[in-house]
Design an enzyme around this catalytic site. Structure first.
Site, mmCIF file in Angstrom:
data_model
loop_
_atom_site.group_PDB
_atom_site.id
_atom_site.type_symbol
_atom_site.label_atom_id
_atom_site.label_comp_id
_atom_site.label_asym_id
_atom_site.label_seq_id
_atom_site.Cartn_x
_atom_site.Cartn_y
_atom_site.Cartn_z
ATOM 1 N N ASP A 38 -14.793 -12.339 0.764
ATOM 2 C CA ASP A 38 -15.193 -11.446 1.867
ATOM 3 C C ASP A 38 -15.151 -12.211 3.181
ATOM 4 O O ASP A 38 -15.076 -13.440 3.197
ATOM 5 C CB ASP A 38 -16.610 -10.902 1.600
ATOM 6 C CG ASP A 38 -16.870 -9.574 2.299
ATOM 7 O OD1 ASP A 38 -16.571 -9.463 3.503
ATOM 8 O OD2 ASP A 38 -17.391 -8.651 1.647
ATOM 9 N N ASP A 70 -10.166 -13.257 4.537
ATOM 10 C CA ASP A 70 -9.722 -12.066 5.259
ATOM 11 C C ASP A 70 -8.498 -11.539 4.516
ATOM 12 O O ASP A 70 -7.440 -12.190 4.511
ATOM 13 C CB ASP A 70 -9.365 -12.442 6.701
ATOM 14 C CG ASP A 70 -8.881 -11.250 7.515
ATOM 15 O OD1 ASP A 70 -8.551 -10.200 6.921
ATOM 16 O OD2 ASP A 70 -8.816 -11.377 8.752
ATOM 17 N N SER A 148 -9.379 6.263 -2.304
ATOM 18 C CA SER A 148 -10.418 7.156 -1.773
ATOM 19 C C SER A 148 -9.979 8.580 -2.106
ATOM 20 O O SER A 148 -8.798 8.817 -2.400
ATOM 21 C CB SER A 148 -10.492 6.981 -0.251
ATOM 22 O OG SER A 148 -11.220 8.028 0.351
ATOM 23 N N TYR A 161 -6.292 6.265 8.038
ATOM 24 C CA TYR A 161 -7.041 5.953 6.806
ATOM 25 C C TYR A 161 -6.395 6.654 5.606
ATOM 26 O O TYR A 161 -6.180 6.026 4.554
ATOM 27 C CB TYR A 161 -8.496 6.389 6.964
ATOM 28 C CG TYR A 161 -9.398 5.976 5.810
ATOM 29 C CD1 TYR A 161 -9.789 4.652 5.651
ATOM 30 C CD2 TYR A 161 -9.859 6.916 4.896
ATOM 31 C CE1 TYR A 161 -10.621 4.273 4.603
ATOM 32 C CE2 TYR A 161 -10.693 6.547 3.849
ATOM 33 C CZ TYR A 161 -11.077 5.215 3.705
ATOM 34 O OH TYR A 161 -11.889 4.851 2.666
HETATM 35 P P1 NAP Z 1 -18.621 -1.549 3.186
HETATM 36 O O1 NAP Z 1 -20.028 -1.316 2.769
HETATM 37 O O2 NAP Z 1 -18.258 -1.553 4.617
HETATM 38 O O3 NAP Z 1 -18.136 -2.909 2.501
HETATM 39 C C1 NAP Z 1 -16.847 -3.353 2.731
HETATM 40 C C2 NAP Z 1 -16.812 -4.852 2.617
HETATM 41 O O4 NAP Z 1 -15.464 -5.264 2.862
HETATM 42 C C3 NAP Z 1 -17.704 -5.543 3.654
HETATM 43 O O5 NAP Z 1 -18.424 -6.592 3.054
HETATM 44 C C4 NAP Z 1 -16.698 -6.039 4.670
HETATM 45 O O6 NAP Z 1 -17.049 -7.252 5.306
HETATM 46 C C5 NAP Z 1 -15.506 -6.323 3.788
HETATM 47 N N1 NAP Z 1 -14.275 -6.424 4.561
HETATM 48 C C6 NAP Z 1 -13.886 -5.674 5.616
HETATM 49 N N2 NAP Z 1 -12.718 -6.118 6.091
HETATM 50 C C7 NAP Z 1 -12.368 -7.178 5.323
HETATM 51 C C8 NAP Z 1 -11.290 -8.078 5.350
HETATM 52 N N3 NAP Z 1 -10.322 -7.991 6.263
HETATM 53 N N4 NAP Z 1 -11.236 -9.050 4.411
HETATM 54 C C9 NAP Z 1 -12.224 -9.174 3.493
HETATM 55 N N5 NAP Z 1 -13.284 -8.358 3.438
HETATM 56 C C10 NAP Z 1 -13.355 -7.378 4.358
HETATM 57 O O7 NAP Z 1 -17.661 -0.445 2.518
HETATM 58 P P2 NAP Z 1 -17.725 0.282 1.100
HETATM 59 O O8 NAP Z 1 -18.229 1.641 1.321
HETATM 60 O O9 NAP Z 1 -18.380 -0.592 0.115
HETATM 61 O O10 NAP Z 1 -16.156 0.413 0.806
HETATM 62 C C11 NAP Z 1 -15.489 -0.357 -0.182
HETATM 63 C C12 NAP Z 1 -14.121 0.261 -0.459
HETATM 64 O O11 NAP Z 1 -14.299 1.593 -0.946
HETATM 65 C C13 NAP Z 1 -13.235 0.383 0.770
HETATM 66 O O12 NAP Z 1 -11.894 0.119 0.420
HETATM 67 C C14 NAP Z 1 -13.386 1.838 1.173
HETATM 68 O O13 NAP Z 1 -12.282 2.316 1.899
HETATM 69 C C15 NAP Z 1 -13.512 2.484 -0.182
HETATM 70 N N6 NAP Z 1 -14.179 3.781 -0.137
HETATM 71 C C16 NAP Z 1 -15.458 3.895 0.298
HETATM 72 C C17 NAP Z 1 -16.048 5.164 0.342
HETATM 73 C C18 NAP Z 1 -17.462 5.385 0.811
HETATM 74 O O14 NAP Z 1 -17.861 6.562 0.925
HETATM 75 N N7 NAP Z 1 -18.256 4.356 1.067
HETATM 76 C C19 NAP Z 1 -15.318 6.292 -0.036
HETATM 77 C C20 NAP Z 1 -14.001 6.119 -0.462
HETATM 78 C C21 NAP Z 1 -13.439 4.862 -0.518
HETATM 79 P P3 NAP Z 1 -18.037 -7.305 6.582
HETATM 80 O O15 NAP Z 1 -19.407 -7.090 6.041
HETATM 81 O O16 NAP Z 1 -17.872 -8.674 7.123
HETATM 82 O O17 NAP Z 1 -17.587 -6.235 7.519
#
Ligand code: NAP
Length: 259
Positions: A38, A70, A148, A161
C-alpha cells in the site's frame, strides 16, 4: 468444502484500509501469510489505529508484512510480489488498490483520466503480470481482481471509473484464458456499495440522503461490509473455488440483477 488457505502466501494491494484490510485479515485467519502492499501503512479509517500487520499478529496465527507500494509503478508492484518470497512465494495475488471519484465527462482532463487508469487498470494489469510470472515458475496460484458493479454497468458521472473497472473485468477473463492452462485461476469480484472511506469520504454515499434513497434499490437493505467482500475472496482463493475461473462474483446485496 475447504476454505482453508494454509501454506498460502497472499499479496494484497491497498491492504492497509477498507476491503483490502478485511481481505488480508480474513486470509490470515484461514492460514495464509500476507504481504500488505500500500501507499502507507496507516488505515484510512480514523477509528482504526492498528496497522493491518498488527491486526494479523494479534488476531491470527499468521504473519503479515507491510511493503510500501504504489501500484501505478510496475517496479514497485513487482517488488511487493518479490517480498512474498520471504513467506515461500506468492500463491494468491489480490489486486485491490483503487481510487474512485465522480466527474463531469466533458470536463475530465488527460491527467485526471490517466491518474485513475494508472491505479485501477494499469495497477491491476501489472500486479497480475508480476504475480503470474512467479506463479508459473512456482506451483500455480490464484489472482483476484477487484472490479465493481461499475465494471458491469455504465453510470452517469463516473465514466473513467466505469471504464477502468470494465477493463479490469475483461482483463480478468483474458488472463483466465491465458493462464488457466499454466495452473493460475483468475477471477474478479464486483462489490456494490461497501462501507469504507471510499463511500463515506471520497464519494459520500453512505450517511447521505441520496444514499438512503439508493439503498431502497438494494434487496438486502443494507450496505456491504468489507468482510462481505473478504468472504468472497477467501472462497475464490481456496480449494472450494477450485473450478471457478474467469468468473465475475458480484457482492452487492442483489442490487445489480434487480434494478
Ligand atoms: P479504500 O478504503 O479507499 O482503500 C483503498 C486502499 O488502496 C487505501 O489503503 C489506499 O491507500 C490504497 N491505494 C490507493 N491508491 C493506491 C496506489 N496507487 N497504490 C497502492 N495502494 C493504493 O477503498 P476500498 O473501498 O477498500 O476499495 C478497495 C477496492 O474495491 C478498490 O479497487 C475499489 O475500486 C473497489 N470497490 C470498492 C467499493 C466500495 O463501495 N467501497 C465498491 C466497488 C469496488 P491510501 O490510504 O494511502 O489512500
Amino acid at each position: 468444502m475447504s476454505l482453508a488457505l494454509e501454506d498460502q502466501t497472499a499479496v494484497v494491494t491497498g491492504g492497509s484500509s477498507g476491503i483490502g484490510r478485511a481481505i488480508s485479515v480474513a486470509f490470515a485467519a484461514e492460514g495464509a501469510d500476507v504481504v500488505v502492499a500500500d501507499l502507507q501503512e496507516e488505515s484510512r479509517d480514523p477509528d482504526e489505529h492498528r496497522t493491518t500487520a498488527a491486526v494479523v499478529a494479534e488476531e491470527t496465527d499468521q504473519s503479515a508484512r507491510f511493503v510500501k507500494c504504489d501500484v501505478s509503478d510496475p517496479d514497485q508492484t513487482r517488488a511487493a510480489v518479490e517480498a512474498a518470497e520471504a513467506f515461500g512465494g506468492v500463491t494468491c495475488m489480490v489486486n485491490n488498490a483503487g481510487i474512485f471519484h465522480g466527474e463531469e465527462f466533458t470536463e475530465v482532463t488527460e491527467d485526471q483520466f490517466q491518474t485513475l487508469i494508472d491505479v485501477n487498470l494499469k495497477g491491476t494489469f501489472f500486479g497480475a503480470q508480476a504475480a503470474a510470472s512467479a506463479m508459473i515458475d512456482g506451483d500455480g496460484g490464484t489472482i483476484i481482481n477487484l472490479s465493481s458493479v461499475a465494471g458491469l454497468r455504465g453510470s452517469a458521472g463516473y465514466a473513467t471509473y466505469c471504464a477502468s473497472k470494465g477493463g479490469v473485468r475483461l482483463l480478468t477473463y483474458s488472463l483466465a484464458a491465458e493462464l488457466g492452462p499454466q495452473g493460475v485461476r483468475v477471477n474478479a469480484i464486483h462489490p456494490g456499495i461497501i462501507d469504507t472511506a471510499m463511500t463515506t469520504e471520497d464519494v459520500p454515499i453512505i450517511g447521505t440522503d441520496a444514499g438512503d434513497e439508493y439503498m431502497q434499490a438494494v434487496p438486502s437493505r443494507r450496505w456491504g461490509d468489507p468482510g462481505d467482500v473478504a468472504d468472497a475472496a477467501v472462497y475464490l482463493a481456496s480449494d472450494a473455488g477450485d473450478y471457478v475461473n474467469g468468473e465475475s462474483l458480484t457482492v452487492d446485496g442483489g442490487m445489480t440483477n434487480t434494478t
